[in-house]
Design an enzyme around this catalytic site. Structure first.
Site, PDB file in Angstrom:
ATOM      1  N   SER A  60       0.857  -1.194   0.000  1.00 35.01           N
ATOM      2  CA  SER A  60       0.000   0.000   0.000  1.00 35.01           C
ATOM      3  C   SER A  60       0.891   1.241   0.000  1.00 35.01           C
ATOM      4  CB  SER A  60      -0.868  -0.003   1.258  1.00 35.01           C
ATOM      5  OG  SER A  60      -0.027   0.127   2.397  1.00 35.01           O
ATOM      6  N   ASP A 119      -0.845  -1.541  -4.187  1.00 31.07           N
ATOM      7  CA  ASP A 119      -2.237  -1.626  -3.740  1.00 31.07           C
ATOM      8  C   ASP A 119      -2.809  -0.202  -3.635  1.00 31.07           C
ATOM      9  OD1 ASP A 119      -4.517  -2.899  -2.753  1.00 31.07           O
ATOM     10  OD2 ASP A 119      -3.796  -2.907  -0.673  1.00 31.07           O
ATOM     11  N   GLY A 169     -10.400  -3.966   6.672  1.00 34.52           N
ATOM     12  CA  GLY A 169     -10.304  -4.017   8.129  1.00 34.52           C
ATOM     13  C   GLY A 169     -11.064  -5.187   8.734  1.00 34.52           C
ATOM     14  N   SER A 217     -10.451 -10.511   3.861  1.00 32.17           N
ATOM     15  CA  SER A 217     -10.043 -11.249   5.055  1.00 32.17           C
ATOM     16  C   SER A 217     -11.259 -11.947   5.652  1.00 32.17           C
ATOM     17  CB  SER A 217      -9.429 -10.301   6.092  1.00 32.17           C
ATOM     18  OG  SER A 217      -8.071 -10.071   5.769  1.00 32.17           O
TER      19      SER A 217
HETATM   20  P1  13P Z   1      -8.710  -6.869   4.325  1.00 29.00           P
HETATM   21  O1  13P Z   1      -8.718  -5.689   5.234  1.00 29.00           O
HETATM   22  O2  13P Z   1     -10.031  -7.588   4.353  1.00 29.00           O
HETATM   23  O3  13P Z   1      -7.597  -7.791   4.587  1.00 29.00           O
HETATM   24  O4  13P Z   1      -8.560  -6.338   2.821  1.00 29.00           O
HETATM   25  C1  13P Z   1      -7.305  -5.979   2.319  1.00 29.00           C
HETATM   26  C2  13P Z   1      -7.387  -5.285   1.008  1.00 29.00           C
HETATM   27  O5  13P Z   1      -8.404  -5.257   0.328  1.00 29.00           O
HETATM   28  C3  13P Z   1      -6.165  -4.615   0.533  1.00 29.00           C
HETATM   29  O6  13P Z   1      -6.366  -3.919  -0.662  1.00 29.00           O
HETATM   30  O1  G3H Z   2      -5.862  -1.208   1.485  1.00 31.04           O
HETATM   31  C1  G3H Z   2      -5.878  -1.877   2.484  1.00 31.04           C
HETATM   32  C2  G3H Z   2      -4.746  -2.505   3.141  1.00 31.04           C
HETATM   33  O2  G3H Z   2      -5.214  -3.125   4.305  1.00 31.04           O
HETATM   34  C3  G3H Z   2      -3.571  -1.590   3.383  1.00 31.04           C
HETATM   35  O3  G3H Z   2      -3.575  -0.999   4.625  1.00 31.04           O
HETATM   36  O4  G3H Z   2      -2.782   1.338   4.119  1.00 31.04           O
HETATM   37  O5  G3H Z   2      -2.721   0.410   6.454  1.00 31.04           O
HETATM   38  O6  G3H Z   2      -1.126  -0.420   4.719  1.00 31.04           O
HETATM   39  P1  G3H Z   2      -2.480   0.156   5.011  1.00 31.04           P
HETATM   40 ZN    ZN Z   3      -8.254  -3.009  -0.881  1.00 30.54          ZN
END
Ligand code: 13P
Ligand code: G3H
Ligand code: ZN
Length: 359
Positions: A50, A83, A199, A235
């Site tokens: 991310s 991401d 989340g 998740s």
């Molecule tokens: P989760 O929070 O369900 O693990 O999703 C992660 C996600 O979509 C990252 O782009």
């Molecule tokens: O986009 C969702 C992921 O859980 C990334 O989370 O931005 O805290 O790394 P983060």
């Molecule tokens: Zn996502």
């Protein structure tokens, strides 16, 4: 082997009918645990970073780490994916750093909080696709806004996500618009909205069709059978991990994630990339808490990290098995970025929408 592209991997997954988990990583321990599982199961994998991960670890550290993993585990094809890119600069700097794939998330404006117009989304996703394909990299677009069908809210844990109340229309990707979007942007994979959110706090009860719309996925797949679909917020928030965290001083209110069997159903309906971050966080944190409470005198971080990595590896193994990813690494022969670029330039990788409709 050097990194492969998302497009190559998802084409292979579609041909053989499996799904690929995309795990978020921020550090070496996550990378090692995921690749140990991949090696044990002969699985290809998507590692995604991310914007938060890039600022936490730094681009040089992240891309060097993944390059090191590709040398340590030479038999496992790895995609390194950005991401939720929020603009062209985020996506293009990632590619320059060695990422082989990017997500241009134009469902939200650059602030990652304001739902964007359809026109903005098409224009920015198309611009990133043009640039990425010219160098052989892949692009995931997103249509529809992630968020809960129960509350109309996106959830705030990851620092991005729409603010305010979202309508049902925004929260569920429109299948006809999806056809138009893929045609116009030429994205390689399409993230859809079907009631999942980022989340741990996705659903207040085990989800049924009213709050997790697998029917939306089915309808999109019917119109776009050749498009690789992506499920974000996937998740499962396992009860065992909630219990382990809470048994060792955690205070997670009861919550429900996306059942793995629903993801398995999704994979049968064209879902090829399954995004998982929260479960990995919970797996490691549960073991940190366990070590800290059972041995309060412990202060060697490795004594925390080793069981945390083992818990994460067990989770990742399970997903490789359930998504059908296991056993496919050894049948993938890498296509270089240069060759991918040539294939894009020839039109061979354009979305096959007309063919699909006629079929
Ligand atoms: P989760 O929070 O369900 O693990 O999703 C992660 C996600 O979509 C990252 O782009
Ligand atoms: O986009 C969702 C992921 O859980 C990334 O989370 O931005 O805290 O790394 P983060
Ligand atoms: Zn996502």
């Amino acid at each position: 082997m050097p990194l492969i592209t998302l497009r190559q991997l998802l084409d292979h997954a579609a041909e053989h009918g499996y799904g690929v988990p995309a795990f978020n990583i921020n550090n070496m321990e996550q990378g090692l645990a995921i690749l140990r599982a991949a090696e044990a199961y002969d699985a290809p994998v998507i590692l995604q970073a991310s914007r938060g991960a890039r600022s936490y670890a730094g681009d040089i550290m992240l891309s060097s780490m993944v390059e090191a993993l590709s040398r340590m585990f030479p038999k496992n094809p790895i995609v390194l994916h950005q991401d939720h890119g929020n603009n062209e600069a985020t996506c293009l700097t990632a590619i320059r750093r060695g990422f082989t794939s990017v997500m241009m998330d134009g469902s939200l404006e650059e602030d990652m909080k304001t739902p964007a117009s359809y026109e903005y989304n098409v224009a920015i996703t198309r611009a990133v696709t043009r640039a990425a394909h010219a160098v052989g990299a892949s692009v995931e677009g997103e249509l529809g806004v992630l968020g809960s069908l129960e509350t109309g809210e996106a959830g705030e844990e990851d620092g991005s996500g729409a603010v305010g109340k979202l309508s049902q229309e925004q929260l569920l990707t429109d299948p006809d618009e999806a056809v138009d979007f893929v045609t116009a942007t030429k994205c390689d994979a399409l993230a859809i909205a079907c009631g999942t959110s980022h989340g741990a706090y996705k659903f207040s009860r085990k989800p049924d069709g009213d709050i997790l719309s697998m029917a939306t996925i089915a309808a999109i797949h019917e119109k776009l059978p050749n498009t690789h679909l992506v499920m974000h917020g996937s998740s499962s928030v396992p009860q065992a991990l909630q219990d382990l965290i809470n048994a060792h001083g955690g205070e997670m209110p009861q919550t429900y994630g996306v059942p793995v069997e629903e993801i398995e159903r999704g994979i049968k309906m064209g879902v090829r990339k399954v995004n998982i971050d929260t479960d990995c966080r919970m797996a490691m944190t549960a073991q940190f808490r366990k070590v800290a409470t059972e041995n309060p005198a412990e202060f060697d971080p490795r004594k925390f990290m080793i069981p945390a990595m083992q818990e994460l590896e067990a989770l990742v193994r399970d997903r490789f098995e359930r998504f059908g990813t296991a056993g496919h690494a050894s049948s993938i022969t890498r296509i270089s970025l240069d060759d991918m670029a040539k294939r894009y330039a020839s039109g061979a990788l354009d979305p096959q929408i007309a063919t699909a409709r006629a079929a």
